[in-house]
Design a protein around this motif. Structure first.
Motif, PDB file in Angstrom:
ATOM      1  N   ALA A 175      14.352  -5.825  -8.318  1.00 57.07           N
ATOM      2  CA  ALA A 175      13.249  -6.537  -7.676  1.00 57.07           C
ATOM      3  C   ALA A 175      11.910  -5.970  -8.150  1.00 57.07           C
ATOM      4  O   ALA A 175      11.826  -4.840  -8.608  1.00 57.07           O
ATOM      5  N   VAL A 176      10.876  -6.775  -8.028  1.00 57.61           N
ATOM      6  CA  VAL A 176       9.506  -6.351  -8.323  1.00 57.61           C
ATOM      7  C   VAL A 176       8.725  -6.468  -7.016  1.00 57.61           C
ATOM      8  O   VAL A 176       8.237  -7.552  -6.672  1.00 57.61           O
ATOM      9  N   PRO A 177       8.592  -5.374  -6.262  1.00 52.15           N
ATOM     10  CA  PRO A 177       8.034  -5.473  -4.911  1.00 52.15           C
ATOM     11  C   PRO A 177       6.599  -5.991  -4.849  1.00 52.15           C
ATOM     12  O   PRO A 177       6.266  -6.774  -3.963  1.00 52.15           O
ATOM     13  N   GLY A 178       5.720  -5.573  -5.774  1.00 56.46           N
ATOM     14  CA  GLY A 178       4.329  -5.990  -5.706  1.00 56.46           C
ATOM     15  C   GLY A 178       3.625  -5.343  -4.529  1.00 56.46           C
ATOM     16  O   GLY A 178       4.221  -4.606  -3.741  1.00 56.46           O
ATOM     17  N   PRO A 179       2.332  -5.609  -4.355  1.00 61.72           N
ATOM     18  CA  PRO A 179       1.549  -4.964  -3.299  1.00 61.72           C
ATOM     19  C   PRO A 179       2.079  -5.211  -1.889  1.00 61.72           C
ATOM     20  O   PRO A 179       1.960  -4.346  -1.022  1.00 61.72           O
ATOM     21  N   GLY A 180       2.650  -6.391  -1.652  1.00 64.05           N
ATOM     22  CA  GLY A 180       3.139  -6.694  -0.306  1.00 64.05           C
ATOM     23  C   GLY A 180       4.557  -6.236  -0.030  1.00 64.05           C
ATOM     24  O   GLY A 180       5.052  -6.381   1.089  1.00 64.05           O
ATOM     25  N   ARG A 181       5.257  -5.732  -1.050  1.00 59.76           N
ATOM     26  CA  ARG A 181       6.641  -5.253  -0.928  1.00 59.76           C
ATOM     27  C   ARG A 181       7.582  -6.318  -0.356  1.00 59.76           C
ATOM     28  O   ARG A 181       8.557  -6.001   0.344  1.00 59.76           O
ATOM     29  N   ASP A 182       7.317  -7.585  -0.666  1.00 55.17           N
ATOM     30  CA  ASP A 182       8.090  -8.675  -0.066  1.00 55.17           C
ATOM     31  C   ASP A 182       9.603  -8.523  -0.219  1.00 55.17           C
ATOM     32  O   ASP A 182      10.344  -8.737   0.756  1.00 55.17           O
ATOM     33  N   PRO A 183      10.137  -8.173  -1.411  1.00 56.40           N
ATOM     34  CA  PRO A 183      11.593  -8.079  -1.529  1.00 56.40           C
ATOM     35  C   PRO A 183      12.214  -6.967  -0.692  1.00 56.40           C
ATOM     36  O   PRO A 183      13.427  -6.974  -0.469  1.00 56.40           O
ATOM     37  N   LEU A 184      11.400  -6.034  -0.220  1.00 55.21           N
ATOM     38  CA  LEU A 184      11.922  -4.900   0.542  1.00 55.21           C
ATOM     39  C   LEU A 184      11.836  -5.095   2.055  1.00 55.21           C
ATOM     40  O   LEU A 184      12.267  -4.231   2.818  1.00 55.21           O
ATOM     41  N   ASP A 231      -6.727   4.299  -3.291  1.00 55.57           N
ATOM     42  CA  ASP A 231      -6.911   4.516  -1.860  1.00 55.57           C
ATOM     43  C   ASP A 231      -6.729   3.233  -1.056  1.00 55.57           C
ATOM     44  O   ASP A 231      -6.112   3.242   0.018  1.00 55.57           O
ATOM     45  N   ALA A 232      -7.269   2.132  -1.574  1.00 55.43           N
ATOM     46  CA  ALA A 232      -7.167   0.869  -0.844  1.00 55.43           C
ATOM     47  C   ALA A 232      -5.715   0.406  -0.762  1.00 55.43           C
ATOM     48  O   ALA A 232      -5.260  -0.068   0.289  1.00 55.43           O
ATOM     49  N   GLY A 233      -4.998   0.546  -1.862  1.00 50.86           N
ATOM     50  CA  GLY A 233      -3.595   0.141  -1.867  1.00 50.86           C
ATOM     51  C   GLY A 233      -2.761   0.996  -0.928  1.00 50.86           C
ATOM     52  O   GLY A 233      -1.886   0.488  -0.208  1.00 50.86           O
ATOM     53  N   PHE A 234      -3.053   2.285  -0.913  1.00 46.29           N
ATOM     54  CA  PHE A 234      -2.312   3.179  -0.017  1.00 46.29           C
ATOM     55  C   PHE A 234      -2.614   2.867   1.442  1.00 46.29           C
ATOM     56  O   PHE A 234      -1.713   2.828   2.286  1.00 46.29           O
ATOM     57  N   ALA A 235      -3.878   2.617   1.753  1.00 48.47           N
ATOM     58  CA  ALA A 235      -4.262   2.282   3.132  1.00 48.47           C
ATOM     59  C   ALA A 235      -3.558   1.017   3.594  1.00 48.47           C
ATOM     60  O   ALA A 235      -3.068   0.933   4.735  1.00 48.47           O
ATOM     61  N   ALA A 236      -3.498   0.034   2.697  1.00 51.81           N
ATOM     62  CA  ALA A 236      -2.837  -1.223   3.054  1.00 51.81           C
ATOM     63  C   ALA A 236      -1.349  -1.008   3.306  1.00 51.81           C
ATOM     64  O   ALA A 236      -0.772  -1.593   4.237  1.00 51.81           O
ATOM     65  N   GLU A 237      -0.724  -0.162   2.483  1.00 52.78           N
ATOM     66  CA  GLU A 237       0.706   0.067   2.657  1.00 52.78           C
ATOM     67  C   GLU A 237       0.984   0.866   3.932  1.00 52.78           C
ATOM     68  O   GLU A 237       1.989   0.642   4.606  1.00 52.78           O
ATOM     69  N   CYS A 238       0.096   1.795   4.279  1.00 54.61           N
ATOM     70  CA  CYS A 238       0.235   2.514   5.552  1.00 54.61           C
ATOM     71  C   CYS A 238       0.141   1.548   6.728  1.00 54.61           C
ATOM     72  O   CYS A 238       0.947   1.612   7.669  1.00 54.61           O
ATOM     73  N   THR A 239      -0.843   0.673   6.677  1.00 52.94           N
ATOM     74  CA  THR A 239      -1.024  -0.307   7.746  1.00 52.94           C
ATOM     75  C   THR A 239       0.206  -1.195   7.868  1.00 52.94           C
ATOM     76  O   THR A 239       0.677  -1.498   8.979  1.00 52.94           O
ATOM     77  N   GLN A 240       0.745  -1.604   6.728  1.00 52.50           N
ATOM     78  CA  GLN A 240       1.951  -2.431   6.749  1.00 52.50           C
ATOM     79  C   GLN A 240       3.129  -1.659   7.330  1.00 52.50           C
ATOM     80  O   GLN A 240       3.882  -2.181   8.164  1.00 52.50           O
ATOM     81  N   MET A 265      -5.058   9.778   5.542  1.00 47.46           N
ATOM     82  CA  MET A 265      -4.860   8.362   5.850  1.00 47.46           C
ATOM     83  C   MET A 265      -3.556   8.139   6.618  1.00 47.46           C
ATOM     84  O   MET A 265      -3.502   7.357   7.573  1.00 47.46           O
ATOM     85  N   ALA A 266      -2.502   8.827   6.208  1.00 49.95           N
ATOM     86  CA  ALA A 266      -1.230   8.679   6.918  1.00 49.95           C
ATOM     87  C   ALA A 266      -1.349   9.180   8.354  1.00 49.95           C
ATOM     88  O   ALA A 266      -0.862   8.525   9.287  1.00 49.95           O
ATOM     89  N   ASN A 267      -1.990  10.314   8.546  1.00 46.35           N
ATOM     90  CA  ASN A 267      -2.153  10.844   9.899  1.00 46.35           C
ATOM     91  C   ASN A 267      -2.947   9.894  10.783  1.00 46.35           C
ATOM     92  O   ASN A 267      -2.623   9.687  11.957  1.00 46.35           O
ATOM     93  N   THR A 268      -3.997   9.314  10.201  1.00 39.01           N
ATOM     94  CA  THR A 268      -4.830   8.394  10.975  1.00 39.01           C
ATOM     95  C   THR A 268      -4.081   7.110  11.310  1.00 39.01           C
ATOM     96  O   THR A 268      -4.092   6.644  12.462  1.00 39.01           O
ATOM     97  N   THR A 269      -3.418   6.534  10.324  1.00 40.41           N
ATOM     98  CA  THR A 269      -2.766   5.242  10.520  1.00 40.41           C
ATOM     99  C   THR A 269      -1.559   5.327  11.442  1.00 40.41           C
ATOM    100  O   THR A 269      -1.360   4.465  12.302  1.00 40.41           O
ATOM    101  N   PHE A 270      -0.757   6.372  11.272  1.00 39.88           N
ATOM    102  CA  PHE A 270       0.479   6.458  12.052  1.00 39.88           C
ATOM    103  C   PHE A 270       0.310   7.220  13.363  1.00 39.88           C
ATOM    104  O   PHE A 270       1.231   7.256  14.184  1.00 39.88           O
TER     105      PHE A 270
END
Length: 268
Positions: A147-156, A185-194, A213-218
């Protein structure tokens, strides 16, 4: 493990400088890695380095062993017996038998779900005694899925939901997978939020720059803490415990919200 970690940093056992620095970082836990981050020629030296480093982490460091079907797995596991490791992090967990192998070290097991077999056998894996956490290994899983997850990780998404659902139903911790582009940073923040939206307790990391970022988001936000405090205070009024539903700040709440509020305050 109470409370569940928000940030779990992987550190190569063969990198003495990184190991030393990790002791001072604000991540909730560290995984000293003997597997992917260490080449075959360095396995023995890395194992010795991990054992020497563990006492310096005061019970905050787990160790990822090599898999049981590798030439190094058995030696890794034996070395961890009676160690001060927080847990055995078991790569490519595919079956209950894998968990029983790792549990021989006498430590909690954090099972990495990074194969198709691991996803299909999630319930059986989580039911094994000693399993404390399920970890999404998204890179290996995506590769096996082709699979090719891409930014949204849809296949996962199916695997992500199953890991969270299974972990929480067994009272275990669910940890999101690593984000490789540590300068994005933006991509990581988005993935944490997801990941937080999916219900993961925290995220595994590959670089110290990702910890904050992980500490803040989670971790619970100020708004969540205020909401939880209001719920607990509302139910503290005499007679409220017997009420089916209460009105708090213009919204109807019930007992399930009280339980949720107590969990939030516990993490805070």
């Amino acid at each position: 493990m109470t409370p569940a970690p928000r940030s779990v940093l992987f550190v190569p056992a063969s990198n003495a400088r990184a190991l030393d620095k990790a002791r001072t970082l604000d991540c909730d836990a560290v995984v000293i890695d003997l597997e992917d981050a260490v080449g075959p020629a360095d396995k023995g030296a890395a194992r010795a380095a991990a054992l020497a480093a563990l006492p310096q982490f005061d019970g905050r460091a787990a160790v990822r062993t090599n898999a049981p079907d590798t030439p190094w797995g058995e030696d890794d596991l034996n070395a961890l017996r009676e160690s001060r490791a927080l847990a055995v992090v078991l790569p490519k967990t595919g079956s209950p038998q894998d968990v029983r192998w790792a549990a021989r070290a006498g430590l909690p097991v954090w099972a990495m779900i990074e194969t198709l077999a691991g996803v299909l056998n999630l319930a059986a894996i989580a039911s094994e005694s000693g399993v404390e956490a399920l970890i999404l290994g998204q890179n290996d899983l995506a590769a096996e899925m082709e699979a090719v997850p891409g930014p949204g990780r849809d296949p996962l998404h199916l695997a992500m939901s199953l890991i969270v659902t299974t972990a929480r139903s067994h009272g275990q911790v669910a940890l999101d997978g690593v984000f490789n582009a540590f300068r994005d940073d933006a991509g990581f923040a988005a993935e944490c939020t997801q990941g937080r939206a999916f219900g993961f307790h925290g995220k595994t990391l590959i670089h110290p720059a990702q910890i904050a970022m992980a500490n803040t988001t989670f971790g619970p936000s100020k708004a969540e803490i205020a909401w939880a405090q209001a719920i607990v205070q509302a139910y503290a009024v005499p007679g409220a415990e017997e009420a089916g539903v209460l009105s708090v700040d213009g919204r109807m709440v019930e007992r399930l919200h009280l339980d949720q509020a107590r969990r939030i305050l516990g993490r805070a």
